[in-house]
Structure formats: C-alpha cells, structure tokens
Design a protein around this motif. Structure first.
Motif, PDB file in Angstrom:
ATOM      1  N   THR A   1      -5.606 -12.067  10.931  1.00  0.00           N
ATOM      2  CA  THR A   1      -4.877 -12.836  11.505  1.00  0.00           C
ATOM      3  C   THR A   1      -3.372 -12.220  11.783  1.00  0.00           C
ATOM      4  O   THR A   1      -2.804 -11.844  11.624  1.00  0.00           O
ATOM      5  N   PRO A   2      -2.645 -13.520  11.649  1.00  0.00           N
ATOM      6  CA  PRO A   2      -1.062 -13.202  11.815  1.00  0.00           C
ATOM      7  C   PRO A   2      -0.865 -13.172  10.817  1.00  0.00           C
ATOM      8  O   PRO A   2       0.123 -12.585  10.524  1.00  0.00           O
ATOM      9  N   ALA A   3      -0.979 -13.746   9.470  1.00  0.00           N
ATOM     10  CA  ALA A   3      -0.824 -13.665   7.435  1.00  0.00           C
ATOM     11  C   ALA A   3      -0.911 -12.506   7.862  1.00  0.00           C
ATOM     12  O   ALA A   3      -0.592 -12.131   7.068  1.00  0.00           O
ATOM     13  N   ALA A   4      -2.165 -11.573   7.723  1.00  0.00           N
ATOM     14  CA  ALA A   4      -2.855 -10.073   8.387  1.00  0.00           C
ATOM     15  C   ALA A   4      -1.338  -9.972   7.964  1.00  0.00           C
ATOM     16  O   ALA A   4      -1.056  -8.809   7.279  1.00  0.00           O
ATOM     17  N   ALA A   5      -0.828  -9.923   8.936  1.00  0.00           N
ATOM     18  CA  ALA A   5       0.424  -9.505   9.172  1.00  0.00           C
ATOM     19  C   ALA A   5       1.494  -8.958   8.915  1.00  0.00           C
ATOM     20  O   ALA A   5       2.260  -8.223   8.131  1.00  0.00           O
TER      21      ALA A   5
ATOM     22  N   VAL B   1       1.390 -10.178   5.183  1.00  0.00           N
ATOM     23  CA  VAL B   1       1.142  -9.019   3.927  1.00  0.00           C
ATOM     24  C   VAL B   1       1.096  -7.598   3.886  1.00  0.00           C
ATOM     25  O   VAL B   1       1.386  -6.996   3.482  1.00  0.00           O
ATOM     26  N   LEU B   2       0.424  -7.088   5.685  1.00  0.00           N
ATOM     27  CA  LEU B   2       0.582  -5.750   5.262  1.00  0.00           C
ATOM     28  C   LEU B   2       1.574  -4.820   6.090  1.00  0.00           C
ATOM     29  O   LEU B   2       2.581  -3.890   5.122  1.00  0.00           O
ATOM     30  N   ASP B   3       2.943  -5.775   6.509  1.00  0.00           N
ATOM     31  CA  ASP B   3       4.204  -5.585   6.178  1.00  0.00           C
ATOM     32  C   ASP B   3       4.913  -5.646   4.873  1.00  0.00           C
ATOM     33  O   ASP B   3       5.857  -4.231   4.897  1.00  0.00           O
ATOM     34  N   GLY B   4       4.271  -6.448   3.927  1.00  0.00           N
ATOM     35  CA  GLY B   4       5.610  -6.321   2.586  1.00  0.00           C
ATOM     36  C   GLY B   4       4.316  -4.953   1.934  1.00  0.00           C
ATOM     37  O   GLY B   4       5.032  -4.214   1.300  1.00  0.00           O
ATOM     38  N   VAL B   5       3.351  -5.048   2.018  1.00  0.00           N
ATOM     39  CA  VAL B   5       2.410  -3.930   1.991  1.00  0.00           C
ATOM     40  C   VAL B   5       3.407  -1.898   1.828  1.00  0.00           C
ATOM     41  O   VAL B   5       3.678  -1.483   1.423  1.00  0.00           O
TER      42      VAL B   5
ATOM     43  N   VAL C   1      -6.173  -9.759  -1.959  1.00  0.00           N
ATOM     44  CA  VAL C   1      -6.161 -10.698  -1.245  1.00  0.00           C
ATOM     45  C   VAL C   1      -7.713 -10.786  -0.249  1.00  0.00           C
ATOM     46  O   VAL C   1      -8.352  -9.988  -0.197  1.00  0.00           O
ATOM     47  N   ASN C   2      -7.764 -12.362  -0.579  1.00  0.00           N
ATOM     48  CA  ASN C   2      -9.156 -12.978   0.008  1.00  0.00           C
ATOM     49  C   ASN C   2      -9.212 -12.679   1.564  1.00  0.00           C
ATOM     50  O   ASN C   2      -8.658 -13.014   2.318  1.00  0.00           O
ATOM     51  N   ASN C   3     -10.336 -12.733   2.508  1.00  0.00           N
ATOM     52  CA  ASN C   3     -10.942 -11.739   3.742  1.00  0.00           C
ATOM     53  C   ASN C   3     -10.248 -13.816   4.368  1.00  0.00           C
ATOM     54  O   ASN C   3     -10.132 -13.188   5.312  1.00  0.00           O
TER      55      ASN C   3
ATOM     56  N   ALA D   1      -7.048  -2.459   8.748  1.00  0.00           N
ATOM     57  CA  ALA D   1      -5.755  -2.500   8.096  1.00  0.00           C
ATOM     58  C   ALA D   1      -4.726  -1.794   7.814  1.00  0.00           C
ATOM     59  O   ALA D   1      -3.567  -1.421   7.367  1.00  0.00           O
ATOM     60  N   THR D   2      -5.544  -0.189   7.857  1.00  0.00           N
ATOM     61  CA  THR D   2      -5.231   0.742   7.238  1.00  0.00           C
ATOM     62  C   THR D   2      -4.540   1.653   9.083  1.00  0.00           C
ATOM     63  O   THR D   2      -3.507   1.617   8.619  1.00  0.00           O
ATOM     64  N   ARG D   3      -5.043   1.051   9.835  1.00  0.00           N
ATOM     65  CA  ARG D   3      -4.868   1.258  11.202  1.00  0.00           C
ATOM     66  C   ARG D   3      -3.255   0.490  11.813  1.00  0.00           C
ATOM     67  O   ARG D   3      -2.201   1.197  11.759  1.00  0.00           O
ATOM     68  N   TYR D   4      -3.376  -0.500  11.116  1.00  0.00           N
ATOM     69  CA  TYR D   4      -2.124  -1.424  11.480  1.00  0.00           C
ATOM     70  C   TYR D   4      -1.014  -0.841  10.362  1.00  0.00           C
ATOM     71  O   TYR D   4       0.073  -0.661  11.443  1.00  0.00           O
TER      72      TYR D   4
END
Length: 263
Positions: A153-157, A159-163, A139-141, A203-206
C-alpha cells in the motif's frame, strides 16, 4: 546516739562497709544518638525525593540500575522509554550505565518509535520490543497490504523507507517475517504459507531495489500462523496476529560509518 560530758546528744554516723551500686553506663546514649541521626538522615532523604520533579526521579533511578541490564520497560516494551532520553543523551551521559550494545538497541528502538508515531494509522497498528538478539518492529498487515494480496500500500512505502534509514545508520541485518492465516488466503496464493512468504518477499524486495540496502543484510521468512501474538480465539485476535515483522539483529551492533556524500 550518745551524750558527751556536757550532756548534749551526739549523733554518730557510720559508713557501711558494703560498696554502693556503680553508676549506670552511658553506652545507651551513644546508641540513641546514632538512632536519632539515622532517622534525621532518612527523613531528609524522603523530603528530597518527594521534592524532586518526575523527570529527575527517572534520571536518578538510572544511577542505581545494573549497568548491563536494561530496566523492565526496555526488555518488555521499548515504547515506554521516556521521551526525554534521546540518542545523544544515551551516547554522552555518564549516568547511563548500559553496555554499548544495549545503548544502540535503545537508539534503534527510539528511531522506530519516532517512525511509527509519525502516522496515526501506523501508530495504532504497530509496536516495538526487544530481546537479547535485537529489536523487533511489528506492523499489522492492514497497514502494509491489501486483503489477500502481497501488493504494498502507499502507507507501506513510507514505513519501509523508515526501516531503510535505520539500516543505513547502523551496521545491522534485517529479517522480514510475514504472518498470515487461512481467513486471508486467496488470489494466486493457495495457502497462508505462500501468502506470508510473498508479503515478506515484497517488503524485502522494496528495501533492496528502492532504497539500495545490500541483499546480504536482508532475509525474508514466511511463518503463516505458526507464531501468533495472542490465541486466535476471536476475529479481533486473528486480525492482530496478521502482521509483518522487521527484526533488526547483529552480533555487533555498531554505528555505520557514513561517507560525506551520504549512505
């Protein structure tokens, strides 16, 4: 010719002592009949292949694949996996001759594809591929972080929930790899190394704090610009190289046993 006592002419035929040439053999007829039969079967096969629907052709091709080797699109770019192949079909279809590990890689790749396709901005700035060790999601930064920052970012959350959902469904580990370059360093980060490592750590902490994934299954790595996707010869290429990667890997990629109460 001779004449008899009545004066009539008598014609006398004499058979030659030399034998006549033998009758030609019939083996060529057998060979010709075999050839015609083979050609008929060949053209019948061509007609059947042409009359098949594209989906059926794809399914038929799976029968002739090496049972332990995925097709080329799986190895190079799993985004090209046909949409009609669902995880249930992979599990239950007797025609799918892949190893258990490769079947599960397919499942993970399909789940990643579904994840990144759910948001247009993510879809246009991400990708999925695999190798012998596991499945990689990029995923691009620009989607995950603000410029020069490790703040999600809000979009990152999303993505990370899906991960995290994929990690909850399978007994696999995840390595989060951050990539950055000199053009994006700034703020509290003195170099691209600190920035890339901070983003991987964020990202890992989230995943550990917000989704409950055990820390024993997570790892964060900062790689700066040491592993570019494309040569950093233009602004577009440099932007493409600035990314975060989620690498799902395990020596034994088995489905997780989920309790009735949930993950």
């Amino acid at each position: 010719m001779a004449k008899n006592s009545d004066g009539k002419t008598v014609v006398i035929y004499r058979e030659s002592d030399e034998g006549h040439g033998g009758h030609h053999g019939g083996s060529w007829k057998v060979a010709y009949a075999d050839f015609v039969t083979a050609m008929m079967a060949f053209f019948l096969l061509l007609w059947l292949v042409v009359s098949l629907k594209p989906q059926r052709k794809q399914e038929l091709s799976l029968v002739f694949q090496d049972k332990n080797v995925p097709s080329k699109e799986k190895v190079q770019n799993l985004e090209k996996v046909p949409t009609f192949i669902s995880p249930d079909a992979i599990k239950g279809s007797p025609e799918f001759k892949l190893s258990q590990e490769n079947k599960l890689k397919y499942e993970i790749a399909l789940l990643i594809k579904e994840l990144i396709s759910s948001d247009l901005s993510v879809k246009n700035n991400s990708g999925v591929s695999n190798d012998s060790s596991g499945v990689l999601m990029q995923v691009n930064n620009s989607v995950m972080f603000r410029t020069g920052s490790a703040e999600l970012t809000p979009a990152a959350a999303k993505v990370l929930d899906g991960v995290a959902r994929i990690l909850q469904d399978f007994k696999i580990n995840l390595t989060v790899r951050g990539h950055a370059d000199d053009e994006e360093k700034g703020g509290p980060y003195p170099s691209k190394w600190e920035l890339s490592a901070a983003r991987a750590a964020a990202a890992t902490r989230y995943l550990a704090e917000k989704t409950g994934i055990p820390t024993t299954r997570l790892r964060a790595v900062g790689l700066a610009d040491s592993q570019p996707l494309v040569p950093p010869t233009s602004a577009e290429n440099k932007a493409r190289n600035r990314r975060i990667e989620f690498f799902y890997t395990s020596p034994d990629m088995r489905p997780a046993e989920r309790s009735q109460d949930g993950p």
